[in-house]
Scaffold this active site. Structure first.
Site, PDB file in Angstrom:
ATOM      1  N   HIS A  36     -62.318  52.472 -27.195  1.00  0.00           N
ATOM      2  CA  HIS A  36     -63.988  52.541 -27.317  1.00  0.00           C
ATOM      3  C   HIS A  36     -64.257  51.261 -26.814  1.00  0.00           C
ATOM      4  CE1 HIS A  36     -67.901  51.552 -29.258  1.00  0.00           C
ATOM      5  NE2 HIS A  36     -67.901  52.934 -28.735  1.00  0.00           N
ATOM      6  N   MET A  49     -72.835  59.887 -27.862  1.00  0.00           N
ATOM      7  CA  MET A  49     -73.688  61.133 -28.449  1.00  0.00           C
ATOM      8  C   MET A  49     -72.422  61.915 -29.360  1.00  0.00           C
ATOM      9  SD  MET A  49     -76.441  62.277 -25.513  1.00  0.00           S
ATOM     10  CE  MET A  49     -75.181  62.389 -24.545  1.00  0.00           C
ATOM     11  N   ARG A  70     -64.390  62.567 -14.873  1.00  0.00           N
ATOM     12  CA  ARG A  70     -65.616  61.627 -13.950  1.00  0.00           C
ATOM     13  C   ARG A  70     -65.347  60.645 -13.074  1.00  0.00           C
ATOM     14  NH1 ARG A  70     -67.083  59.769 -19.719  1.00  0.00           N
ATOM     15  NH2 ARG A  70     -65.297  58.167 -19.985  1.00  0.00           N
ATOM     16  N   TYR A 127     -88.513  41.035   5.363  1.00  0.00           N
ATOM     17  CA  TYR A 127     -87.280  40.327   4.924  1.00  0.00           C
ATOM     18  C   TYR A 127     -87.843  40.107   3.444  1.00  0.00           C
ATOM     19  CZ  TYR A 127     -90.858  36.116   4.731  1.00  0.00           C
ATOM     20  OH  TYR A 127     -91.974  35.704   4.407  1.00  0.00           O
ATOM     21  N   CYS A 143     -91.313  37.002  -1.797  1.00  0.00           N
ATOM     22  CA  CYS A 143     -90.742  35.821  -2.166  1.00  0.00           C
ATOM     23  C   CYS A 143     -91.004  35.632  -3.624  1.00  0.00           C
ATOM     24  CB  CYS A 143     -91.315  34.606  -1.597  1.00  0.00           C
ATOM     25  SG  CYS A 143     -93.267  34.306  -1.784  1.00  0.00           S
ATOM     26  N   GLY A 151     -69.038  58.126 -25.622  1.00  0.00           N
ATOM     27  CA  GLY A 151     -68.970  58.170 -27.177  1.00  0.00           C
ATOM     28  C   GLY A 151     -70.296  57.953 -27.833  1.00  0.00           C
ATOM     29  N   LYS A 207     -70.495  65.941 -17.928  1.00  0.00           N
ATOM     30  CA  LYS A 207     -69.312  66.593 -18.204  1.00  0.00           C
ATOM     31  C   LYS A 207     -69.279  68.217 -17.984  1.00  0.00           C
ATOM     32  CE  LYS A 207     -68.145  64.995 -22.493  1.00  0.00           C
ATOM     33  NZ  LYS A 207     -68.702  64.842 -23.509  1.00  0.00           N
ATOM     34  N   ARG A 243     -69.749  70.117 -27.181  1.00  0.00           N
ATOM     35  CA  ARG A 243     -69.804  68.507 -26.863  1.00  0.00           C
ATOM     36  C   ARG A 243     -71.050  68.273 -25.940  1.00  0.00           C
ATOM     37  NH1 ARG A 243     -64.576  68.512 -22.781  1.00  0.00           N
ATOM     38  NH2 ARG A 243     -64.477  66.599 -23.337  1.00  0.00           N
ATOM     39  N   SER A 294     -96.574  37.306   2.516  1.00  0.00           N
ATOM     40  CA  SER A 294     -95.597  37.287   1.696  1.00  0.00           C
ATOM     41  C   SER A 294     -95.981  37.625   0.309  1.00  0.00           C
ATOM     42  CB  SER A 294     -94.914  35.693   1.815  1.00  0.00           C
ATOM     43  OG  SER A 294     -93.905  35.749   0.794  1.00  0.00           O
TER      44      SER A 294
HETATM   45  P1  ADP Z   1     -67.032  62.012 -25.289  1.00  0.00           P
HETATM   46  O1  ADP Z   1     -68.044  62.198 -24.450  1.00  0.00           O
HETATM   47  O2  ADP Z   1     -67.543  61.109 -26.419  1.00  0.00           O
HETATM   48  O3  ADP Z   1     -65.804  61.552 -24.813  1.00  0.00           O
HETATM   49  P2  ADP Z   1     -66.106  64.775 -25.714  1.00  0.00           P
HETATM   50  O4  ADP Z   1     -67.010  65.743 -25.581  1.00  0.00           O
HETATM   51  O5  ADP Z   1     -65.144  64.240 -24.316  1.00  0.00           O
HETATM   52  O6  ADP Z   1     -66.759  63.210 -26.194  1.00  0.00           O
HETATM   53  O7  ADP Z   1     -64.908  64.905 -26.837  1.00  0.00           O
HETATM   54  C1  ADP Z   1     -64.291  64.091 -27.775  1.00  0.00           C
HETATM   55  C2  ADP Z   1     -63.035  64.502 -27.942  1.00  0.00           C
HETATM   56  O8  ADP Z   1     -62.635  65.737 -28.361  1.00  0.00           O
HETATM   57  C3  ADP Z   1     -62.421  63.978 -26.539  1.00  0.00           C
HETATM   58  O9  ADP Z   1     -61.148  63.227 -26.956  1.00  0.00           O
HETATM   59  C4  ADP Z   1     -62.045  65.458 -26.174  1.00  0.00           C
HETATM   60  O10 ADP Z   1     -60.854  65.365 -25.421  1.00  0.00           O
HETATM   61  C5  ADP Z   1     -61.882  66.269 -27.500  1.00  0.00           C
HETATM   62  N1  ADP Z   1     -62.107  67.685 -26.941  1.00  0.00           N
HETATM   63  C6  ADP Z   1     -63.469  68.099 -26.667  1.00  0.00           C
HETATM   64  N2  ADP Z   1     -63.072  69.491 -26.460  1.00  0.00           N
HETATM   65  C7  ADP Z   1     -61.999  69.804 -26.574  1.00  0.00           C
HETATM   66  C8  ADP Z   1     -61.417  71.172 -26.511  1.00  0.00           C
HETATM   67  N3  ADP Z   1     -62.120  72.270 -26.224  1.00  0.00           N
HETATM   68  N4  ADP Z   1     -60.063  71.106 -27.068  1.00  0.00           N
HETATM   69  C9  ADP Z   1     -59.672  70.009 -27.628  1.00  0.00           C
HETATM   70  N5  ADP Z   1     -59.971  68.715 -27.371  1.00  0.00           N
HETATM   71  C10 ADP Z   1     -61.489  68.809 -27.231  1.00  0.00           C
HETATM   72 MG    MG Z   2     -64.814  62.666 -23.209  1.00  0.00          MG
END
Ligand code: ADP
Ligand code: MG
Ligand code: MG
Length: 901
Positions: free
Chosen positions: A451, A102, A335, A870, A850, A100, A22, A91, A782
């Site tokens: 999810h 962590m 991503r 192989y 094998c 989702g 991220k 985040r 083998s």
């Molecule tokens: P995950 O890895 O579980 O997707 P995220 O870090 O992406 O968690 O965040 C969870 C939610 O919070 C996401 O929907 C994201 O868009 C929102 N979010 C995260 N950072 C911000 C931000 N700076 N402003 C607005 N929304 C945010």
């Molecule tokens: Mg996210």
């Protein structure tokens, strides 16, 4: 001094190890000039320090403060200041995406004062208090450990009081009250007040994200995805933007292509007037992203443009999160998106055609796991009953199981060996254990990016989501569809490719891809399914690229023929034990019970023509390709009746005053005499050949005569003789002398020169360690990696898998079972030594594997890397092995190029 914090401007996607996926991709987007709310990322290294010592690195707080100061300066606002405060999100983000799994905490910086500043004007009051209550709720549960259900209950109570269908109908006064209720809850449960200091909130949120690396769902997810436990998560701290500021705001998720089918276009969900987490949670039903074109054409156009830029930049399917704040588009995440097996092949093909990637890269975009999935059977809809529910085809495949309504029940029934389908209104991260246990997931709410959909796709589970025509009632443990009530335990069939659900178990038929392989893998015509054509194309590339040959483990002419259709280049392991079973058992018994050489010779002579016939059939099916025949391996008592069964039979005869069968008594005596405490380590393999007179001679004669028969029939038989369980070269030497004696006998008798290479399995550590000596007598090696794994680790597979493997996997002692994926460090080291020393003694030594590892994608890469000739695997895994062998060859070319540059 180690640097623990990177500004977005300092990062890039190449730093994913350090910044997490991220953080690295946010930095990359910022560098591309895309609209990303400013921020910085705390490295995974800081997390690793925290995980190891229980404390963050000493200078971390200072570093964060310095970056925060820069951020504040640029924004012209301070974190949590009373007037127009800067707010932050904190985040999580690991090297490998764990969606989702962590924690993320939004709206850091709000407190009783700054909430007023955030509001500023009366029309923003509701928004400000809604943000505040979200913070208290997230902070209370994630950071301070209060059960999140308690917050949900308080919210639900309030909603009920107002008869409000969802949160948007609660007004400012309600939200102010809710914040109070939440704070009381926190005080009551933790004995501590919700911290009002923004700096304190930030510091604790960062630690909570570190801690969430070891949360239960994160651990389960990692185990399933084979993500190492010691990587740690990065923490991204980012300026908040708000999608919940009214009708001209909103949040969404999008894919640059359909992650289920691979079709190009813009796919996603959009939720007006919402924060990002509302979209993923599926709380309100989102709109299809296309609707944004109508709601806010300017933002839609900007988004489409941005998505095109991202796809061209990443040269792959991108998965993004965005927020629109009052008509301004902000990118919150991207991503390279997870996709189904079908989409993986389709996208690889399309991107090649579009000139975005080379043919070589295309091969890198698919893998054996995905191919195996495409070979799974699908529903035979001609025999199917009525559809009871329609939903979104979120993750394809066919699954049958008993409907269950919560995660615990799914886990419980699966542990009993039953197949279940988890049926939920929507899934949450807590449902993960149930999703892992289930064959399929069915939800009544949520879109392609909910999810349930995202997680199921990632795991390759069948998923139908957003089936709005069903009503799920977890309390009554049933769902209602088309007026039918389906209670827990009733079997349903979920078709994740079509997005439909049927009652009962719909029969399965072969997939198109399976049929394609089974018909010999010929070039498909234009009418063939697109997936088949895409698979064909990539298989051709893999075959052209690979160095490893792929052979089959096959014991019958039918298996041999199928293996050949699947592309096998020979048989790497033809076991002979099943040729001693069935009606032949009595002959084998006679051989074992024989009192003298004459009796034994007679029994062996009776077996000879039968064995010859077996070999003739297999050599015919594999004409002109090598067939490696292994001499008898299991201990002989495996061919005798069970000891207890015999004792019972004799005791019953005695009790009834009947004369026992003389043969039973004789058999029992033999079984008792031959009983072994550890059959795996007993009288088997080459040891058997050396102590049972005539056994090797009979088997070799059968092979030799089969070769003669095939030659006379105009065939080109290529039999090879393989000696199992050799420990020392002396054993091999003795057997080899006998083999050669029999071969020359048969040559003399028939006038046809029979010349079979003789080689050995390397499946004991001692053999691997003395491979240099053994190679003097062996024409090929083998690796029997099943036995080699057992004997290296000192455990027997049948005993340990059920007994303690799951505990070992839980404790992280194994990332994967060493019987599935080769243990490179231990077993692999023995393989390397044997290859090196074997080739030093005999440069033209042919070497293969094998064991079952021969068809395991990861292990195939290892076997390529150590220079085997192989791999041999079960017929159905041959396409997977071919594909992975091609990928392994290209991966090592790429690695060489990287080293050279
Ligand atoms: P995950 O890895 O579980 O997707 P995220 O870090 O992406 O968690 O965040 C969870 C939610 O919070 C996401 O929907 C994201 O868009 C929102 N979010 C995260 N950072 C911000 C931000 N700076 N402003 C607005 N929304 C945010
Ligand atoms: Mg996210
Ligand atoms: Mg073995």
């Amino acid at each position: 001094m180690t640097k623990y914090v990177y500004d977005f401007a300092e990062g890039s996607r190449d730093l994913a190890d350090l910044l997490g996926g991220k953080g690295a991709n946010l930095a990359e987007m910022a560098r591309m000039g895309l609209p990303v709310p400013p921020g910085f990322t705390v490295t995974t290294e800081a997390c690793r320090v925290f995980l190891a010592t229980g404390e963050a690195p000493a200078q971390l707080n200072q570093e964060i403060a310095a970056h925060l100061a820069t951020l504040e300066q640029a924004a012209g606002r301070r974190l949590g200041q009373v007037d127009h405060p800067l707010l932050l999100s904190v985040r999580s983000g690991a090297r490998f995406s764990m969606p989702g799994m962590m924690e993320t905490i939004l709206d850091i910086g709000l407190n009783d004062y700054s909430v007023l500043g955030l509001a500023g004007s009366p029309e923003r009051e509701r928004f400000a208090w809604d943000s505040y209550r979200r913070l208290v709720q997230m902070f209370g549960s994630t950071v301070m450990g209060v059960d999140s259900a308690l917050f949900e209950e308080a919210l639900a109570r309030l909603r009920k009081e107002h008869r409000a269908a969802d949160d948007t109908q609660l007004d400012t006064a309600d939200l102010i009250r809710l914040v109070e209720t939440y704070k009381d809850l926190i005080q009551e449960r933790t004995g501590e007040a919700f911290p009002e200091q923004p700096a304190e909130q930030l510091r604790r949120a960062v630690l909570a994200v570190f801690t969430s690396w070891n949360g239960e769902r994160a651990r389960i997810y990692r185990r399933r995805e084979h993500i190492p436990d010691d990587l740690g998560t990065a923490v991204t701290i980012q300026t908040m933007v708000f999608g919940n500021l009214g009708a001209d705001s909103g949040s969404g998720v999008a894919f640059t292509r359909d992650p289920a089918t691979g079709r190009p276009g813009i796919y996603g969900d959009y939720l007006p007037n919402a924060q990002g987490e509302d979209v993923v949670a599926g709380i309100r039903n989102a709109l299809p992203l296309q609707d944004l074109a109508r709601l806010d054409p300017a933002s839609f156009a900007r988004l489409r443009d941005t998505m095109q830029k991202l796809e061209a930049h990443y040269r792959d399917l991108c998965d993004i999160e965005f927020t629109i704040e009052r008509g301004t588009l902000w990118m919150l995440q991207t991503r390279v998106g997870k996709r189904t097996a079908q989409a993986a092949f389709s996208i690889a093909s399309q991107l090649t055609d579009e000139g975005l990637i080379s043919a070589r890269e295309a091969l890198d975009r698919v893998d054996g796991r995905a191919l195996a999935r495409l070979m799974f059977p699908r529903f035979d809809t001609s025999a199917a009953g009525d559809v009871i529910a329609h939903g979104i085809a979120a993750s394809p495949g066919a699954a049958v199981g008993e409907a269950v309504f919560d995660s615990a029940e799914a886990v419980r029934r699966a542990a009993e060996g039953r197949q279940v389908v988890l049926v939920r209104q929507e899934t949450a991260p807590d449902d993960l254990p149930g999703m892992v246990a289930a064959q399929a997931v069915l939800t009544s709410r949520g879109g392609k990016t909910s999810h349930a959909a995202v997680v199921a796709r990632g795991m390759g589970k069948v998923c139908v989501c957003g089936a709005e025509d069903i009503v799920v009632d977890p309390r009554q443990r049933c769902f209602v569809a088309e007026g039918v009530t389906v209670p827990e335990g009733v079997v349903i069939s979920v078709d994740g490719s079509e997005g439909v659900v049927r009652l009962g178990a719909v029969p399965l038929i072969d997939s198109e891809v399976m049929r394609y392989f089974d018909s010999g893998g010929e070039l498909p015509d234009e009418n063939a399914a697109p997936t088949v054509r895409e698979v064909h194309r990539l298989m051709e590339q893999a075959d052209a690229a690979r160095r490893l040959e792929v052979r089959a483990n096959a014991d019958t002419p039918e298996d041999a023929a199928r293996a050949r259709r699947f592309g096998a280049q020979g048989i790497g392991l033809c076991r002979t034990e099943h040729m001693f079973l069935g009606d032949r058992r009595t002959l084998v018994e006679a051989m074992i019970l024989a009192h003298d050489d004459v009796g034994r010779a007679a029994a062996l002579a009776a077996l000879l023509p039968l064995q010859r016939q077996d070999f003739t059939g297999i050599l015919e099916a594999m004409d002109s390709l090598p067939v490696t025949i292994r001499l008898l391996d299991p201990p002989l008592h495996e061919f005798l009746p069970d000891r207890t069964e015999l004792s019972v039979r004799l005791a019953r005869d005695e009790a009834l005053g009947r004369a026992p069968e003389p043969r039973d008594a004789e058999l029992l005596a033999a079984v008792t005499r031959m009983h072994e405490e550890n059959p795996m380590l007993g009288l088997r393999g080459v040891r058997l050949g050396l102590v049972v007179p005539g056994l090797v001679a009979m088997q070799v004669r059968a092979v030799a005569e089969a070769v003669v028969a095939r030659r006379r029939a105009g065939g080109d038989p290529r039999a090879e003789i393989m000696v199992p369980l050799v420990d020392t070269v002396e054993e091999l030497h003795l057997v080899k002398e006998e083999v050669e004696r029999v071969l020359s006998e048969v040559s003399r008798e028939t006038g046809v020169t029979v010349d079979c290479p003789v080689g050995t399995m390397i499946e004991l550590p001692r053999a691997a360690l003395t491979a240099g000596k053994i190679a003097r007598d062996a024409e090929f090696f083998s690796f029997g990696t099943n036995d080699l794994t057992q004997t290296t680790w000192g455990f027997s597979r049948d005993d340990v898998e059920a007994a303690f493997f799951s505990a070992y996997l839980d404790k992280g002692i194994f990332e994967a079972s060493p019987f599935e994926t080769i243990d490179r460090e231990g077993v692999g080291r023995l393989v390397e030594i044997a290859v090196r020393e074997g080739r030093a003694a005999r440069p033209d030594l042919k070497i293969g594997v094998c064991g079952e590892h021969g068809g395991d994608p990861e292990s195939v890469h290892f076997f390529h890397d150590v220079g085997l000739d192989y791999v041999s695997c079960s017929p159905f895994r041959i396409p997977v092995a071919r594909l992975e062998a091609g990928r392994a060859a290209l991966a090592s070319v790429a690695a060489d190029e990287r080293r050279a540059s």
